[in-house]
Scaffold this motif. Structure first.
Motif, PDB file in Angstrom:
ATOM      1  N   PRO A  28       0.818  -1.201   0.000  1.00  8.37           N
ATOM      2  CA  PRO A  28       0.000   0.000   0.000  1.00  8.37           C
ATOM      3  C   PRO A  28       0.851   1.249   0.000  1.00  8.37           C
ATOM      4  O   PRO A  28       1.882   1.325   0.657  1.00  8.37           O
ATOM      5  N   VAL A  29       0.425   2.256  -0.749  1.00  7.30           N
ATOM      6  CA  VAL A  29       1.147   3.515  -0.855  1.00  7.30           C
ATOM      7  C   VAL A  29       0.384   4.582  -0.097  1.00  7.30           C
ATOM      8  O   VAL A  29      -0.814   4.774  -0.320  1.00  7.30           O
ATOM      9  N   GLU A  30       1.075   5.258   0.811  1.00  7.11           N
ATOM     10  CA  GLU A  30       0.435   6.301   1.578  1.00  7.11           C
ATOM     11  C   GLU A  30       0.115   7.498   0.681  1.00  7.11           C
ATOM     12  O   GLU A  30       0.798   7.774  -0.291  1.00  7.11           O
ATOM     13  N   GLY A  31      -0.930   8.220   1.058  1.00  6.73           N
ATOM     14  CA  GLY A  31      -1.284   9.418   0.324  1.00  6.73           C
ATOM     15  C   GLY A  31      -2.121   9.163  -0.914  1.00  6.73           C
ATOM     16  O   GLY A  31      -2.349  10.073  -1.698  1.00  6.73           O
ATOM     17  N   GLN A  32      -2.580   7.914  -1.119  1.00  2.37           N
ATOM     18  CA  GLN A  32      -3.380   7.607  -2.293  1.00  2.37           C
ATOM     19  C   GLN A  32      -4.865   7.664  -1.954  1.00  2.37           C
ATOM     20  O   GLN A  32      -5.604   6.708  -2.135  1.00  2.37           O
ATOM     21  N   SER A  33      -5.311   8.795  -1.446  1.00  2.00           N
ATOM     22  CA  SER A  33      -6.720   8.976  -1.115  1.00  2.00           C
ATOM     23  C   SER A  33      -7.526   9.228  -2.386  1.00  2.00           C
ATOM     24  O   SER A  33      -6.993   9.698  -3.392  1.00  2.00           O
ATOM     25  N   GLN A  34      -8.817   8.916  -2.307  1.00  2.00           N
ATOM     26  CA  GLN A  34      -9.690   9.107  -3.455  1.00  2.00           C
ATOM     27  C   GLN A  34     -11.024   9.688  -3.002  1.00  2.00           C
ATOM     28  O   GLN A  34     -11.537   9.331  -1.938  1.00  2.00           O
ATOM     29  N   VAL A  35     -11.573  10.560  -3.818  1.00  2.76           N
ATOM     30  CA  VAL A  35     -12.914  11.096  -3.595  1.00  2.76           C
ATOM     31  C   VAL A  35     -13.906  10.209  -4.329  1.00  2.76           C
ATOM     32  O   VAL A  35     -13.746   9.956  -5.528  1.00  2.76           O
ATOM     33  N   ILE A  36     -14.922   9.747  -3.636  1.00  5.82           N
ATOM     34  CA  ILE A  36     -15.887   8.803  -4.213  1.00  5.82           C
ATOM     35  C   ILE A  36     -17.293   9.387  -4.098  1.00  5.82           C
ATOM     36  O   ILE A  36     -17.724   9.803  -3.015  1.00  5.82           O
ATOM     37  N   GLY A  37     -17.973   9.430  -5.225  1.00  9.65           N
ATOM     38  CA  GLY A  37     -19.349   9.916  -5.238  1.00  9.65           C
ATOM     39  C   GLY A  37     -20.334   8.773  -5.389  1.00  9.65           C
ATOM     40  O   GLY A  37     -20.314   7.824  -4.616  1.00  9.65           O
ATOM     41  N   SER A  38     -21.179   8.843  -6.409  1.00  7.84           N
ATOM     42  CA  SER A  38     -22.164   7.786  -6.639  1.00  7.84           C
ATOM     43  C   SER A  38     -22.448   7.657  -8.125  1.00  7.84           C
ATOM     44  O   SER A  38     -22.712   8.656  -8.801  1.00  7.84           O
ATOM     45  N   LEU A  39     -22.384   6.428  -8.630  1.00  8.63           N
ATOM     46  CA  LEU A  39     -22.755   6.187 -10.021  1.00  8.63           C
ATOM     47  C   LEU A  39     -24.272   6.165 -10.193  1.00  8.63           C
ATOM     48  O   LEU A  39     -24.784   6.444 -11.265  1.00  8.63           O
ATOM     49  N   GLN A  40     -24.972   5.802  -9.122  1.00  5.56           N
ATOM     50  CA  GLN A  40     -26.429   5.755  -9.196  1.00  5.56           C
ATOM     51  C   GLN A  40     -26.997   7.158  -9.013  1.00  5.56           C
ATOM     52  O   GLN A  40     -26.579   7.899  -8.123  1.00  5.56           O
ATOM     53  N   PRO A  41     -27.944   7.564  -9.861  1.00  2.32           N
ATOM     54  CA  PRO A  41     -28.559   8.884  -9.691  1.00  2.32           C
ATOM     55  C   PRO A  41     -29.356   8.962  -8.392  1.00  2.32           C
ATOM     56  O   PRO A  41     -29.944   7.974  -7.944  1.00  2.32           O
ATOM     57  N   ILE A  42     -29.353  10.124  -7.794  1.00  3.44           N
ATOM     58  CA  ILE A  42     -30.128  10.360  -6.583  1.00  3.44           C
ATOM     59  C   ILE A  42     -31.454  10.980  -7.001  1.00  3.44           C
ATOM     60  O   ILE A  42     -31.487  12.059  -7.607  1.00  3.44           O
TER      61      ILE A  42
END
Length: 238
Positions: A28-42
């Motif tokens: 694992p590599v530190e600092g590999q954060s990701q922003v995750i939203g949603s593929l399904q429409p709300i």
């Protein structure tokens, strides 16, 4: 070490290099954060409150970072290329910045202060209107990671059967970006899947090394036997 042993070591070098690369690939590599939203429409009805889910994986505090929610599909005035960027919601310096906010969203949006400590940047929109329908982008400009933004599609339908009104953040697992929980556990260690992968790679490495050593020893034994066959007999002097 003789020439043959040196040649044998050199021949194993590419194999060892490949194994090391595989092992590093599962680290694992530190600092590999990701922003995750949603593929399904709300989907929401007019007049309801809605939460657009978005969060950081693995969880980390974003209290001191800038969080931007925007409408990238909104068209700007083509005659005014110098018009400033306006946001649905802008969080900066540990507070909301209303000066650059779209007028239609004034006093209608909020983040979750407690959730920011765990990387939750979900946006709550109150009293949804038909004009709110569209694509929203959540973005953390200074996030140290591979993916710093994600999208959420909001659908506003009259008499919708789905009601996303809630007082707590919604954080569904989304395939929009790779799920880092599959790569690391909550403490940053390897998950069970990667532990198994490391075991497999290590077994392959041991097998390759074993075959190489066995081949080398067999070759040395055959050479020794060959030399003994052609060894000149000693003549006994009376």
């Amino acid at each position: 070490m003789d020439v043959e042993e040196l040649s044998y070591s050199v021949s194993l070098a590419p194999v060892t290099l490949v194994v090391l690369v595989l092992l590093l690939g599962f680290t694992p590599v530190e600092g590999q954060s990701q922003v995750i939203g949603s593929l399904q429409p709300i989907v929401v009805s007019p007049g309801d409150d809605v939460i657009l889910p978005c969060h950081v994986e693995p969880p980390l505090s974003v209290m001191g970072l800038t969080v931007e929610w925007s409408r990238p599909d909104l068209q700007r005035d083509p005659k005014d290329w110098l018009s400033r960027v306006e946001y649905v919601h802008l969080y900066r310096d540990n507070r909301e910045v209303p000066d650059m906010k779209l007028s239609s969203f004034v006093r209608r949006t909020t983040l979750f202060p407690d959730g920011l400590r765990q990387g939750n940047i979900s946006l709550k929109i109150m009293n949804v209107t038909l004009a709110d329908e569209g694509r929203f982008q959540c973005f953390i400009p200074k996030l140290e990671g591979r993916v710093r933004s994600a999208f959420v599609h909001l659908v506003v339908e009259p008499n919708s059967a789905k009601n996303w009104t809630t007082e707590t953040p919604i954080q569904p697992r989304s395939p929009q970006t790779p799920d880092l929980r599959g790569e690391t556990d909550a403490k940053g260690g390897l998950s069970s899947r990667n532990r198994l992968s490391l075991v497999v790679v290590f077994c392959v490495f041991l097998t390759i090394m074993g075959v190489g050593v066995a081949t080398y020893l067999t070759k040395k034994c055959q050479e020794k036997q060959f030399l003994q066959l052609f060894k000149e007999p000693t003549v006994e002097v009376l």
